[in-house]
Scaffold this motif. Structure first.
Motif, PDB file in Angstrom:
ATOM      1  N   ILE A  53       0.852  -1.193   0.000  1.00 35.81           N
ATOM      2  CA  ILE A  53       0.000   0.000   0.000  1.00 35.81           C
ATOM      3  C   ILE A  53       0.887   1.242   0.000  1.00 35.81           C
ATOM      4  O   ILE A  53       1.790   1.365   0.827  1.00 35.81           O
ATOM      5  CB  ILE A  53      -0.928   0.035   1.226  1.00 35.81           C
ATOM      6  N   ASP A  55       0.557   4.974   0.798  1.00 37.83           N
ATOM      7  CA  ASP A  55      -0.343   5.901   1.489  1.00 37.83           C
ATOM      8  C   ASP A  55       0.010   7.329   1.099  1.00 37.83           C
ATOM      9  O   ASP A  55       0.886   7.960   1.692  1.00 37.83           O
ATOM     10  CB  ASP A  55      -0.252   5.704   2.997  1.00 37.83           C
ATOM     11  N   SER A 101      -9.170   4.769   8.043  1.00 33.37           N
ATOM     12  CA  SER A 101      -9.304   3.384   8.505  1.00 33.37           C
ATOM     13  C   SER A 101     -10.369   2.641   7.694  1.00 33.37           C
ATOM     14  O   SER A 101     -10.223   1.439   7.437  1.00 33.37           O
ATOM     15  CB  SER A 101      -9.641   3.341   9.999  1.00 33.37           C
ATOM     16  N   LYS A 104      -8.731   1.587   4.472  1.00 35.25           N
ATOM     17  CA  LYS A 104      -7.870   0.428   4.736  1.00 35.25           C
ATOM     18  C   LYS A 104      -8.702  -0.836   4.921  1.00 35.25           C
ATOM     19  O   LYS A 104      -8.323  -1.906   4.458  1.00 35.25           O
ATOM     20  CB  LYS A 104      -7.002   0.686   5.972  1.00 35.25           C
TER      21      LYS A 104
END
Length: 127
Positions: A53, A55, A101, A104
């Motif tokens: 990932i 970010d 979150s 995710k």
């Protein structure tokens, strides 16, 4: 387990959604010119679900090589994610979320459901 649902678009293209166990759409594909190409997109998710990932919401983030997941902020300041193939094309993208979150969790859901069955709604004939 979730499922991939392939649908025909109004302009004779094909898209698929990946749907979680709770029947919520977690991600939507780009529009493909053929059903076969959409199925290749699904196979790409299965193959690349566990890549790293990137970010992009962090001030100094480490740029990853494709294939990769990207988490980013959109113009409405919502968190979104997308999975990019090795060639940089977007395979699947999410809706906007108010919390990182949640984005995710969406990636985690796709990872858990990557091997789900394919439901081809283009074969369903209305009665």
């Amino acid at each position: 387990m979730g499922e991939y649902i392939i649908k025909k678009t109004s302009n004779d293209g094909f898209v698929f959604n990946i749907v979680a166990n709770n029947k919520e759409i977690v991600g939507t594909s780009q529009t493909y010119k053929s059903k076969a190409a959409a199925k290749v997109g699904i196979e790409s998710i299965r193959k690349n679900a566990n890549v790293e990932i990137e970010d992009q919401t962090l001030q100094k983030y480490e740029e990853k090589k494709n294939p990769k997941w990207e988490i980013y902020l959109d113009k409405a300041n919502e968190y979104r994610f997308r999975l990019k193939a090795i060639n940089g094309e977007i395979i699947i993208a999410s809706q906007g979320y108010t919390a990182k979150s949640s984005a995710k969790n969406g990636i985690d859901s796709i990872r858990r459901n990557a091997d789900s069955d394919i439901i081809d709604e283009t074969l369903i004939i209305d009665a």
